[in-house]
Motif scaffolding. Structure first.
Motif, PDB file in Angstrom:
ATOM      1  N   ALA A   1       0.832  -1.254   0.081  1.00  0.00           N
ATOM      2  CA  ALA A   1       0.124   0.042   0.150  1.00  0.00           C
ATOM      3  C   ALA A   1       0.858   1.310   0.015  1.00  0.00           C
ATOM      4  CB  ALA A   1      -0.816   0.062   1.105  1.00  0.00           C
ATOM      5  N   ASP A   2       2.086   0.891   0.057  1.00  0.00           N
ATOM      6  CA  ASP A   2       2.955   2.347   0.102  1.00  0.00           C
ATOM      7  C   ASP A   2       2.930   3.378  -1.170  1.00  0.00           C
ATOM      8  OD1 ASP A   2       5.685   1.150   1.797  1.00  0.00           O
ATOM      9  OD2 ASP A   2       4.450  -0.285   0.841  1.00  0.00           O
ATOM     10  N   LEU A   3       3.112   4.421  -0.987  1.00  0.00           N
ATOM     11  CA  LEU A   3       2.927   5.634  -1.878  1.00  0.00           C
ATOM     12  C   LEU A   3       4.208   6.516  -1.908  1.00  0.00           C
ATOM     13  CD1 LEU A   3       1.982   8.195   0.089  1.00  0.00           C
ATOM     14  CD2 LEU A   3      -0.113   6.943  -0.274  1.00  0.00           C
ATOM     15  N   ILE A   4       4.453   7.231  -3.028  1.00  0.00           N
ATOM     16  CA  ILE A   4       5.417   8.158  -3.277  1.00  0.00           C
ATOM     17  C   ILE A   4       4.652   9.492  -3.228  1.00  0.00           C
ATOM     18  CG2 ILE A   4       7.310   8.914  -4.714  1.00  0.00           C
ATOM     19  CD1 ILE A   4       7.045   6.005  -6.105  1.00  0.00           C
ATOM     20  N   GLU A   5       5.158  10.424  -2.483  1.00  0.00           N
ATOM     21  CA  GLU A   5       4.560  11.963  -2.765  1.00  0.00           C
ATOM     22  C   GLU A   5       5.537  12.727  -3.348  1.00  0.00           C
ATOM     23  OE1 GLU A   5       2.182  12.784   0.601  1.00  0.00           O
ATOM     24  OE2 GLU A   5       1.626  14.629  -0.120  1.00  0.00           O
ATOM     25  N   ILE A   6       5.060  13.440  -4.658  1.00  0.00           N
ATOM     26  CA  ILE A   6       5.958  14.227  -5.135  1.00  0.00           C
ATOM     27  C   ILE A   6       5.070  15.582  -5.279  1.00  0.00           C
ATOM     28  CG2 ILE A   6       7.483  14.681  -7.319  1.00  0.00           C
ATOM     29  CD1 ILE A   6       6.983  11.823  -8.103  1.00  0.00           C
ATOM     30  N   GLY A   7       5.741  16.497  -4.494  1.00  0.00           N
ATOM     31  CA  GLY A   7       5.041  17.714  -4.479  1.00  0.00           C
ATOM     32  C   GLY A   7       3.439  17.770  -4.221  1.00  0.00           C
ATOM     33  N   GLY A   8       3.097  17.045  -3.243  1.00  0.00           N
ATOM     34  CA  GLY A   8       1.692  16.778  -3.159  1.00  0.00           C
ATOM     35  C   GLY A   8       0.812  15.887  -3.758  1.00  0.00           C
ATOM     36  N   VAL A   9       1.271  15.426  -5.140  1.00  0.00           N
ATOM     37  CA  VAL A   9       0.896  14.409  -5.697  1.00  0.00           C
ATOM     38  C   VAL A   9       1.211  13.060  -5.227  1.00  0.00           C
ATOM     39  CG1 VAL A   9       0.444  13.564  -8.264  1.00  0.00           C
ATOM     40  CG2 VAL A   9       1.004  16.006  -7.608  1.00  0.00           C
ATOM     41  N   ILE A  10       0.066  12.215  -5.015  1.00  0.00           N
ATOM     42  CA  ILE A  10       0.129  10.875  -4.347  1.00  0.00           C
ATOM     43  C   ILE A  10       0.400  10.119  -5.490  1.00  0.00           C
ATOM     44  CG2 ILE A  10      -0.903   9.042  -3.155  1.00  0.00           C
ATOM     45  CD1 ILE A  10      -1.673  11.379  -1.180  1.00  0.00           C
ATOM     46  N   ILE A  11       1.427   9.245  -5.718  1.00  0.00           N
ATOM     47  CA  ILE A  11       1.579   8.102  -6.823  1.00  0.00           C
ATOM     48  C   ILE A  11       1.698   6.700  -5.704  1.00  0.00           C
ATOM     49  CG2 ILE A  11       2.626   7.302  -8.754  1.00  0.00           C
ATOM     50  CD1 ILE A  11       3.775   9.824  -9.269  1.00  0.00           C
ATOM     51  N   GLN A  12       0.486   5.934  -5.841  1.00  0.00           N
ATOM     52  CA  GLN A  12       0.556   4.585  -5.170  1.00  0.00           C
ATOM     53  C   GLN A  12       1.174   3.688  -6.005  1.00  0.00           C
ATOM     54  OE1 GLN A  12      -3.641   3.453  -3.617  1.00  0.00           O
ATOM     55  NE2 GLN A  12      -4.180   5.564  -3.881  1.00  0.00           N
ATOM     56  N   TYR A  13       1.908   2.535  -5.285  1.00  0.00           N
ATOM     57  CA  TYR A  13       2.431   1.583  -6.014  1.00  0.00           C
ATOM     58  C   TYR A  13       1.431   0.860  -6.868  1.00  0.00           C
ATOM     59  CZ  TYR A  13       6.707   1.664  -2.969  1.00  0.00           C
ATOM     60  OH  TYR A  13       7.884   1.704  -2.388  1.00  0.00           O
ATOM     61  N   LYS A  14       0.253   0.812  -6.610  1.00  0.00           N
ATOM     62  CA  LYS A  14      -0.876   0.295  -7.349  1.00  0.00           C
ATOM     63  C   LYS A  14      -0.821   0.896  -8.526  1.00  0.00           C
ATOM     64  CE  LYS A  14      -4.000  -0.903  -3.749  1.00  0.00           C
ATOM     65  NZ  LYS A  14      -5.217  -0.414  -3.339  1.00  0.00           N
ATOM     66  N   HIS A  15      -0.922   2.479  -8.785  1.00  0.00           N
ATOM     67  CA  HIS A  15      -0.951   3.016  -9.776  1.00  0.00           C
ATOM     68  C   HIS A  15       0.138   2.753 -10.862  1.00  0.00           C
ATOM     69  CE1 HIS A  15      -2.850   6.568  -7.466  1.00  0.00           C
ATOM     70  NE2 HIS A  15      -3.812   6.011  -8.448  1.00  0.00           N
ATOM     71  N   ILE A  16       1.370   2.363 -10.385  1.00  0.00           N
ATOM     72  CA  ILE A  16       2.559   2.136 -11.106  1.00  0.00           C
ATOM     73  C   ILE A  16       2.468   0.796 -11.732  1.00  0.00           C
ATOM     74  CG2 ILE A  16       4.903   1.760 -11.088  1.00  0.00           C
ATOM     75  CD1 ILE A  16       5.168   3.861  -8.609  1.00  0.00           C
ATOM     76  N   VAL A  17       1.960  -0.137 -10.627  1.00  0.00           N
ATOM     77  CA  VAL A  17       1.719  -1.693 -11.232  1.00  0.00           C
ATOM     78  C   VAL A  17       0.995  -1.670 -12.337  1.00  0.00           C
ATOM     79  CG1 VAL A  17       1.006  -3.752 -10.510  1.00  0.00           C
ATOM     80  CG2 VAL A  17       2.588  -2.558  -9.085  1.00  0.00           C
ATOM     81  N   VAL A  18      -0.475  -0.919 -11.988  1.00  0.00           N
ATOM     82  CA  VAL A  18      -1.491  -1.134 -13.034  1.00  0.00           C
ATOM     83  C   VAL A  18      -1.101  -0.539 -14.319  1.00  0.00           C
ATOM     84  CG1 VAL A  18      -3.760  -0.196 -13.494  1.00  0.00           C
ATOM     85  CG2 VAL A  18      -3.423  -1.284 -11.040  1.00  0.00           C
TER      86      VAL A  18
END
Ligand SMILES: Nc1ncnc2c1ncn2[C@@H]1O[C@H](COP(=O)(O)OP(=O)(O)OP(=O)(O)O)[C@@H](O)[C@H]1O
Ligand SMILES: [Mg+2]
Lengths: 378, 244, 312
Positions: free
Chosen positions: C145-162
């Motif tokens: 469920a981890d996520l990366i936050e870049i300048g207030g934009v949340i990118i979840q690992y899920k986003h990346i995988v999907v």
């Protein structure tokens, strides 16, 4: 036309003959009076139906054992399969059985709404122990009464608890775009604002939607103290999962619409701490709750009483009281309901108002802890 | 080589061909004349194996064609060029040529495609262009070149002159004559009688689903099956279906 | 403001990726077979529940912690997911054989009605025969469920995988379609069925392969959907069909790049309407269908589609 009249006469004669037989054939001492439970004894909500029926049965066993009535009370039950059509057929059958003097029917609101005219048509009491739309007792039908808590009592309590107990000042509402979601919002907003709360966003969704990240991203910017979901289980589970994934940590609140065991499974870890206003009794909070639990366990039912069991038991208690006062007479029982101003039930001392609702209503707050909905600590 | 006997075809209730008999010998060029709706295309499609419900005998080099799937008919040496430039519009010229060898091995095909492109230089220079962007004449050349990739013994061409300028028609017919010269048998369906007969050894006239006339072509003279010399008018009227 | 737009774009991309996988199948089925398969999303659901059963088996049998890190666990997880894809392909083929194949010569509307029936069958079967099939079921959260936050934009690992799985699948498919003999055969059928047949392409065999392939992609879409939302239910495919179908029509039926473009449009329109209109989420479907209608008026065959007559 003539033929119709003839059939009518014959039918009337038949019914008359049958009731004469029924009355004269059985000696007064062994006389049995039937009370019916109708609910989802089949279909998707079977567990609820059976738990309620068993609890009602328990009330009758107890009174029969005490021998305080001049007859025995027998519980007969029919399934409505959670379907209006099946429910109507069941009620028609009971209407035609002269031994049946009172009923507690339906767990599903659509079914309960559908059968009102049939109860009215044969002067049979329906003391609802499950279905929760307010409309059931708002139509002025004398035959309708209710021991369980309708929806309308929940939302004021929710608003009160949020503001006073949880100190929530701003809230974002996410609601399903249908009558149910609407009802949960309309009844809530004035109550919440009356108490000084502020609704800072209202977002609709269509039932079946799976992606709420767009709404939630918007809501996240607004930083509300809580998110209120007015809808059903699946969507509630999806919303709370996506909320937590977006790092939104504020309380997730709602009402009985999604206070289900399915929500517990479906929401998983994200559902922990979700708070709902509930009409499902916590036995420990009822005057006779513990006693009921013990006696139910001792009675040897195979199934648990489930959440609605206490209402089934209370319905049984009220019907016994009516039988005690008015005897096994449908009309007298219906007429007697609103006159009951001092009835003892599992909920303590109660009375019936002009709508036919048992007062005071049971309402409480619940929070999800582990796999259980437990009472929200005061 | 190709023997059609007692052949009939129907689209549901509608009969398109009745008791047709037609032969094409190896290396021969035969043309099939007939007005619109006579059943010419139906006949060609049936030989290829993608026609409607059929009955009768259909033999190719003494093999029963009816028992063979389309791809086996191709492997046995039959190829077709459909009417209206049956090219694959949204595929490139090169891909169209590759598709011509769909039933053959990869290496053979590559070789054959190279060869086709050297025979038709215009195709080589356009090989990566979508076939649909070629001119009408170029599309017809492409369709013919593609049919050759399968190394057929018989090519059936359905109205190759359709919709082309006369000068282009001439080029196309030159190519057909050239192919025939190399020993490939031709079954040519045409409404353009004169052009068709100029490259053919024999002819059949189809009218309303039946063969009404057949004969030989020699030095500008038409001889009917029973040895009688035919005037151009006679031929035309048979073709047009007028009973004079 | 800019980060809000970017956040919605990230969400939209993940949605689009899932829609694209469904839309491609719908588009291909129509192009190759001429039928509109309204059960396509439900075939995805088959894959999801096959996979779910595998996961439940893994959890039940060895009490494996499927979220743990480790070679055996990863193998189990990938196996369960692959099983889902195979299940969807097999399910698709089964329904092709029993429902669509017998109707191959019937008018297209019959095929369409039949697909509606197939959809019902799949949903009702899961509802009635899968254990607890009436209720939504949690789908294992094997993506951290981890996520990366870049300048207030949340990118979840899920986003990346999907997004990357969908991208890989589409690239692989594009390679197949553009560069292989199978791809040429498929395009030739899409282009001109009769000509393709006359060149020896067996439309029948191709249909079977395309059905298997499209169903497998649908299964992949279903699994991505399950992994993304972590909740699956018997009727989740309906939404996939609707969105996939819309995307395919917007792009132009019979064209995989059209399907891709359509999916991107649908995903972004949804996210932007829901994100920026007040109470917009209720109107996102209206917005999508509005765009669909406008596109069909301006370009009746979709953004990069061609008239159906050319295919006949
Ligand atoms: N797919 C089809 N379904 C029904 N009838 C058809 C079909 N194709 C052709 N026909 C009918 O069969 C008959 C023969 O058609 P065919 O196309 O073989 O004629 P043709 O000689 O090739 O005509 P043209 O010179 O116009 O190409 C016609 O009456 C036509 O209407
Ligand atoms: Mg023709």
């Amino acid at each position: 036309m003539k033929a119709l009249k003839l059939i009518g006469c014959l039918a009337a004669a038949g019914v008359a003959a049958a009731s004469v037989l029924a009355i004269s054939g059985v000696s007064a001492q062994q006389r049995v009076v039937k009370v019916a439970y109708v609910g989802p004894l089949t279909g998707p909500n079977t567990a609820m139906g059976i738990g309620t029926r068993n609890s009602m049965e328990l009330a009758f066993r107890e009174v029969n054992a005490k021998n305080i009535l001049p007859f025995k009370v027998e519980l007969v039950s029919e399934t409505d399969d959670s379907k209006p059509s099946t429910g109507v057929a069941a009620i028609q059958k009971l209407c035609n059985d002269p031994d049946v003097v009172a009923t507690s029917a339906h767990w599903n609101s659509p079914v309960a709404l559908a059968t009102i005219p049939y109860f009215k048509g044969c002067n049979l009491l329906n003391l609802v122990s499950g279905a929760s739309v307010d409309a059931l007792t708002e139509g002025g039908v004398e035959e309708m009464g209710r021991v369980s808590t309708p929806f309308g009592y929940l939302l004021p309590h929710l608003a009160e608890s949020l503001v006073k107990r949880m100190n929530i000042k701003t809230i974002a509402i996410i609601k399903s775009r249908d009558a149910f979601g609407e009802a949960g919002t309309k009844g809530f907003i004035p109550e919440f604002e009356k108490r000084g709360g502020k609704v800072i966003a209202i977002e609709d969704y269509n039932v079946g939607d799976r992606d709420y990240t767009a709404i939630l991203t918007k809501v996240r910017q607004l930083k509300p103290d809580a998110v209120y979901l007015s809808g059903l289980t699946t969507e509630a589970a999806l919303v709370v999962r996506q909320m937590r994934q977006l790092g939104m940590k504020m309380p997730f609140v709602g009402h009985a619409g999604w206070q289900t065991s399915t929500f517990v499974e479906a929401a998983g870890e994200a559902g922990q701490g979700a708070i709902v206003v509930t009409s499902l009794p916590f036995l420990s909070q009822l005057p006779d709750g513990e006693g009921f639990a013990k006696r139910y366990a001792a009675a040897g039912f195979r199934e648990p009483p489930e959440a609605y069991g206490p209402f089934g038991y209370a319905a049984g208690q009220v019907i016994i009281e009516l039988l005690k006062r008015h005897g096994p007479d449908r009309k007298a029982i219906v007429a007697g309901l609103r006159k009951l101003q001092d009835v003892e039930t599992i909920f303590g001392k109660g009375r019936f108002d002009e709508r036919g609702e048992l007062q005071p209503k049971y309402v409480d707050m619940a929070v999800l802890k582990g796999k259980e909905w437990v009472q929200l600590p005061k | 080589m190709l023997e059609i006997e007692n052949f009939s075809a129907r689209y549901g209730q509608v009969s398109a061909l009745q008791q047709v008999a037609l032969r094409v010998e190896a290396g021969e060029a035969v043309c099939l004349l007939g007005s619109n709706g006579a059943g010419k295309s139906t006949l060609i499609r049936s030989v290829m194996g993608i026609g409607p419900d059929i009955g009768g005998q259909l033999r190719f080099e003494n093999k029963d064609l009816l028992a063979l799937r389309v791809e086996d008919r191709i492997r046995n040496g039959i190829a077709v060029v459909f009417e209206g430039r049956g090219i694959l519009q949204s595929m490139t010229v090169h891909e169209n040529l590759l598709m011509g060898g769909f039933c053959r091995g990869k290496q053979e095909v590559e070789h054959a495609v190279e060869e086709a492109m050297s025979t038709f230089p215009i195709l080589k220079s356009r090989q990566n262009q979508l076939a649909g962007t070629l001119s009408g004449g170029e599309q017809q050349m492409l369709a013919i070149a593609r049919a050759l990739i399968a190394r057929p013994k018989l090519i059936m061409l359905d109205e190759p002159s359709m919709g082309l300028a006369p000068i282009v028609v001439e080029t196309v017919f030159e190519a057909i004559a050239e192919i025939n010269k190399r020993g490939v048998a031709i079954l040519l369906v045409e409404q353009n009688m004169h052009m068709a007969l100029s490259v053919s050894n024999r002819f059949y006239v189809l009218n309303c689903g039946s063969i009404v006339l057949e004969g030989k072509v020699g030095d500008g003279v038409f001889v009917s099956g029973d040895g009688r010399a035919l005037s151009e008018e006679e031929l035309e009227s048979a073709y047009m279906g007028e009973k004079s | 403001m800019i980060e809000l737009v970017l956040q919605h774009a990230v969400n939209a991309l993940a949605l689009s990726a899932i829609y694209a996988l469904v839309a491609i199948g719908i588009s291909l089925f129509f192009g190759v077979m001429g039928i509109v398969n309204l059960a396509h999303g439900d075939i995805a659901t088959i894959g999801v529940f096959v996979s779910l059963a595998a996961f439940q088996f893994l959890l039940g049998a060895g009490a494996v912690d499927i979220t743990a890190v480790g070679f055996a666990v990863a193998l189990g997880n990938i196996g369960a997911l692959l099983l889902g894809i195979v299940g969807a392909a097999a399910g698709g083929l089964l329904f092709y054989r029993i429902a669509f194949y017998p109707l191959r010569n019937a008018p297209p509307i019959i095929g369409l009605l039949c697909s509606v029936g197939v959809g019902f069958m799949i949903r009702e079967s899961i509802l009635n025969f899968y254990p607890d099939g009436r209720n939504p079921q949690p789908f294992p959260a094997i993506i951290p469920a981890d996520l990366i936050e870049i300048g207030g934009v949340i990118i979840q690992y899920k986003h990346i995988v999907v997004v990357s799985v969908a991208l890989l699948a589409v690239l692989a498919l594009a390679y197949c379609v553009e560069r292989t003999k199978f791809g040429r055969a498929m395009r030739s059928v899409l282009n001109n069925r009769d000509v393709a047949r006359s060149l020896g392409v067996s439309a029948q065999r191709l249909t079977v392969i395309v059905f298997a392939l499209g169903s497998a992609l649908a299964g992949l879409a279903g699994l991505m959907n399950g992994l993304y939302y972590n909740l699956v239910q018997s009727d989740m495919g309906v939404l996939l069909t609707v969105k996939g179908f819309t995307a395919a029509v917007i792009g132009g039926l019979g064209n995989i790049y059209g399907a891709l473009l359509g999916a991107l449009l649908v995903g972004f329109i949804e996210a932007l309407t829901a994100g920026f209109l007040p109470a917009g989420s209720a109107y996102k479907d209206i917005a999508v269908f509005g765009v669909l209608i406008v596109i069909l008026i301006v370009r009746p065959y979709g953004l990069i589609g061609r008239p159906a007559t050319e295919r006949v």
